[in-house]
Enzyme design. Sequence first.
Site, mmCIF file in Angstrom:
data_model
loop_
_atom_site.group_PDB
_atom_site.id
_atom_site.type_symbol
_atom_site.label_atom_id
_atom_site.label_comp_id
_atom_site.label_asym_id
_atom_site.label_seq_id
_atom_site.Cartn_x
_atom_site.Cartn_y
_atom_site.Cartn_z
ATOM 1 N N SER A 1 0.744 -1.106 0.169
ATOM 2 C CA SER A 1 -0.369 -0.103 0.145
ATOM 3 C C SER A 1 0.730 1.365 -0.070
ATOM 4 O O SER A 1 1.664 1.287 -0.776
ATOM 5 C CB SER A 1 -0.862 -0.097 1.440
ATOM 6 O OG SER A 1 -1.971 1.420 1.042
ATOM 7 N N TYR B 1 -4.550 8.629 -5.921
ATOM 8 C CA TYR B 1 -4.030 7.651 -5.176
ATOM 9 C C TYR B 1 -4.291 7.678 -3.702
ATOM 10 O O TYR B 1 -4.420 6.683 -3.453
ATOM 11 C CB TYR B 1 -2.306 8.435 -5.292
ATOM 12 C CG TYR B 1 -1.327 7.098 -4.843
ATOM 13 C CD1 TYR B 1 -1.381 5.873 -5.552
ATOM 14 C CD2 TYR B 1 -0.699 7.254 -4.108
ATOM 15 C CE1 TYR B 1 -0.691 5.169 -5.631
ATOM 16 C CE2 TYR B 1 0.278 6.054 -3.458
ATOM 17 C CZ TYR B 1 0.207 5.218 -4.321
ATOM 18 O OH TYR B 1 1.469 4.633 -3.542
ATOM 19 N N LYS C 1 -5.572 3.691 -2.450
ATOM 20 C CA LYS C 1 -4.511 2.757 -1.102
ATOM 21 C C LYS C 1 -5.459 2.538 0.370
ATOM 22 O O LYS C 1 -5.424 1.666 1.213
ATOM 23 C CB LYS C 1 -3.621 3.831 -1.149
ATOM 24 C CG LYS C 1 -2.860 3.916 -2.176
ATOM 25 C CD LYS C 1 -1.901 1.962 -2.840
ATOM 26 C CE LYS C 1 -1.302 1.831 -3.338
ATOM 27 N NZ LYS C 1 -0.929 0.916 -3.953
#
Length: 212
Positions: A78, A92, A96
């Site tokens: 991650s 982004y 994650k």
Amino acid sequence: MAVEADRQKMVDAARARFGGLDVLVNNAGIGATGHFMDTKPETLRAIFDTNYYGTVEVTRAFLPLLKAGSEPTIVNISSVLGRRAWPARGLYSASKFAIAGWSEAIRAELQREGVAVLVVNPGLTQTNFSKNMLEQRAMLPLDHLRGMTPGAVADATLAALAAGKNEVTLTTRGKLLVLVSRIAPWLIDHFAKKKIRKLFKDEIAARKQTVA
């Protein structure tokens, strides 16, 4: 990772080459930088197709092999940004954060199958990640070449596997960011907002004059 036929090819290759699987490392990822209102909807979808849906479906495809493995473990690579988001990295970060939540759920679910789940949260890493972003619109880019080496991330991941950990956050700055965000999230919010006010001070001043 985002194409079903390609996922099956990986499963078939693992079965043919190794006869099974003990560790699955979900490491593929793409990103983009820029403020939410300036990004394209298709960019978010592309990021989730690889970072989240790709990871989920690769794991689903490999589970039969893993369940037959020796002390099998799923390793989801991650990011520190999957525990604390930062301006201009929202798309982004969201992918994650989704991985973090999904990992926590399946960690409990897969106990009955004897499959462990490890989440690794690296900070900046010396790869070509920044060069291959779908969009780069952040006013303050992050220099990945100042981060950890891929070898250091791999060593830390192997150490976490050997120790049977559920999650590990890498780099001192990364650990500090996650810790402060956990015990005093308002402080991180304050610095993030301060950063934005500084970057866009002229725009903010102009808007205030217009409103006045």
